[in-house]
Scaffold this active site. Sequence first.
Site, PDB file in Angstrom:
ATOM      1  N   ARG A   1       0.248  12.464  -8.627  1.00 31.01           N
ATOM      2  CA  ARG A   1       0.863  11.137  -8.509  1.00 31.01           C
ATOM      3  C   ARG A   1       2.253  11.099  -9.143  1.00 31.01           C
ATOM      4  O   ARG A   1       3.089  10.265  -8.786  1.00 31.01           O
ATOM      5  CB  ARG A   1      -0.014  10.081  -9.203  1.00 31.01           C
TER       6      ARG A   1
ATOM      7  N   PHE B   1      -2.650  15.712   5.020  1.00 31.72           N
ATOM      8  CA  PHE B   1      -2.819  15.155   3.681  1.00 31.72           C
ATOM      9  C   PHE B   1      -1.546  15.291   2.865  1.00 31.72           C
ATOM     10  O   PHE B   1      -1.055  16.394   2.636  1.00 31.72           O
ATOM     11  CB  PHE B   1      -3.981  15.843   2.967  1.00 31.72           C
TER      12      PHE B   1
ATOM     13  N   GLU C   1       0.844  -1.207   0.000  1.00 31.38           N
ATOM     14  CA  GLU C   1       0.000   0.000   0.000  1.00 31.38           C
ATOM     15  C   GLU C   1       0.871   1.246   0.000  1.00 31.38           C
ATOM     16  O   GLU C   1       2.013   1.219   0.449  1.00 31.38           O
ATOM     17  CB  GLU C   1      -0.879   0.020   1.258  1.00 31.38           C
ATOM     18  N   ASP C   2       0.306   2.343  -0.500  1.00 34.23           N
ATOM     19  CA  ASP C   2       0.999   3.619  -0.402  1.00 34.23           C
ATOM     20  C   ASP C   2       0.879   4.197   1.006  1.00 34.23           C
ATOM     21  O   ASP C   2       1.856   4.661   1.576  1.00 34.23           O
ATOM     22  CB  ASP C   2       0.462   4.621  -1.443  1.00 34.23           C
TER      23      ASP C   2
ATOM     24  N   ASP D   1      -4.288   5.104   6.487  1.00 33.71           N
ATOM     25  CA  ASP D   1      -4.840   6.280   7.180  1.00 33.71           C
ATOM     26  C   ASP D   1      -5.740   5.766   8.305  1.00 33.71           C
ATOM     27  O   ASP D   1      -5.262   5.412   9.376  1.00 33.71           O
ATOM     28  CB  ASP D   1      -5.579   7.126   6.132  1.00 33.71           C
TER      29      ASP D   1
HETATM   30  P1  IMP Z   1      -7.805   4.332   4.838  1.00 31.92           P
HETATM   31  O1  IMP Z   1      -8.765   3.273   4.372  1.00 31.92           O
HETATM   32  O2  IMP Z   1      -8.498   5.412   5.602  1.00 31.92           O
HETATM   33  O3  IMP Z   1      -6.627   3.769   5.619  1.00 31.92           O
HETATM   34  O4  IMP Z   1      -7.278   5.071   3.576  1.00 31.92           O
HETATM   35  C1  IMP Z   1      -6.370   4.502   2.762  1.00 31.92           C
HETATM   36  C2  IMP Z   1      -6.375   5.085   1.376  1.00 31.92           C
HETATM   37  O5  IMP Z   1      -6.787   6.464   1.359  1.00 31.92           O
HETATM   38  C3  IMP Z   1      -5.001   5.050   0.820  1.00 31.92           C
HETATM   39  O6  IMP Z   1      -4.765   3.854   0.130  1.00 31.92           O
HETATM   40  C4  IMP Z   1      -4.964   6.266  -0.062  1.00 31.92           C
HETATM   41  O7  IMP Z   1      -5.421   5.915  -1.353  1.00 31.92           O
HETATM   42  C5  IMP Z   1      -5.936   7.232   0.547  1.00 31.92           C
HETATM   43  N1  IMP Z   1      -5.258   8.254   1.394  1.00 31.92           N
HETATM   44  C6  IMP Z   1      -5.251   8.334   2.733  1.00 31.92           C
HETATM   45  N2  IMP Z   1      -4.533   9.375   3.175  1.00 31.92           N
HETATM   46  C7  IMP Z   1      -4.062   9.972   2.053  1.00 31.92           C
HETATM   47  C8  IMP Z   1      -3.195  11.126   1.856  1.00 31.92           C
HETATM   48  O8  IMP Z   1      -2.719  11.805   2.777  1.00 31.92           O
HETATM   49  N3  IMP Z   1      -2.928  11.422   0.543  1.00 31.92           N
HETATM   50  C9  IMP Z   1      -3.416  10.700  -0.499  1.00 31.92           C
HETATM   51  N4  IMP Z   1      -4.199   9.617  -0.346  1.00 31.92           N
HETATM   52  C10 IMP Z   1      -4.518   9.263   0.925  1.00 31.92           C
HETATM   53 MG    MG Z   2      -4.413   3.613  -1.852  1.00 29.98          MG
END
Ligand code: IMP
Ligand code: MG
Length: 187
Positions: A174, A161, A108-109, A112
């Site tokens: 990106r 963010f 994963e990138d 969050d």
């Molecule tokens: P989560 O399900 O809340 O953990 O969110 C995960 C996904 O939200 C990641 O795979 C990203 O695609 C996107 N995301 C969360 N935070 C950021 C950020 O700071 N910048 C860009 N994408 C984010």
């Molecule tokens: Mg993602």
Amino acid sequence: MAEFLPAKVRFNGDDFVPYLTKARIDKRIEELAADLMYDFEGKDPIFIGVLNGAFVFLADLMKHIHIDCEIDFLKLSSYGDEKVSSGRVRELKEIDADIKGRHIILVEDIVDTGLSMKYLVDLLKSKSPSSVNVVTLLHKKAATQYDVPLDYVGFVIPDEFVVGYGLDYAQKGRNLAQVYRPKPEGE
Ligand code: IMP
Ligand code: MG
């Protein structure tokens, strides 16, 4: 042309400045790759990149992995074009590989809230792999609400963010070659 590394960049009226430099990311990727090779030598793991965000990280990581391995992708959607999680996850593209009995390394990138990762780990585990491990370049630890084991973490970052190095802001940014964060007020 050189890689895209501006000193400042603007999306949707918000300014972003460099945060994690290319040099720091490269060094951390080498460390993560060394750990992964040590742990997965002889196990022929399948790296599964989570599209779209993980494509840059996965590509750079792979180039440092010297053991037998395979690569696949799946695609999730939860955010739409907003900066705040919608709280929903959808699988938009399934993996092609048969993962039964295989060692899976999810790439994963960023984690969050942890919702996407929890959904994915549960989804993959239901297909009877031998193991599921998680690699994420970034972890917003303070924002994480779902209990997911993150086995390999590049950087723990504050809850703000970020964009670049595969991560987008409403699909833009990106292509930045490093990670940017919002420009602090008054700078
Ligand atoms: P989560 O399900 O809340 O953990 O969110 C995960 C996904 O939200 C990641 O795979 C990203 O695609 C996107 N995301 C969360 N935070 C950021 C950020 O700071 N910048 C860009 N994408 C984010
Ligand atoms: Mg993602």
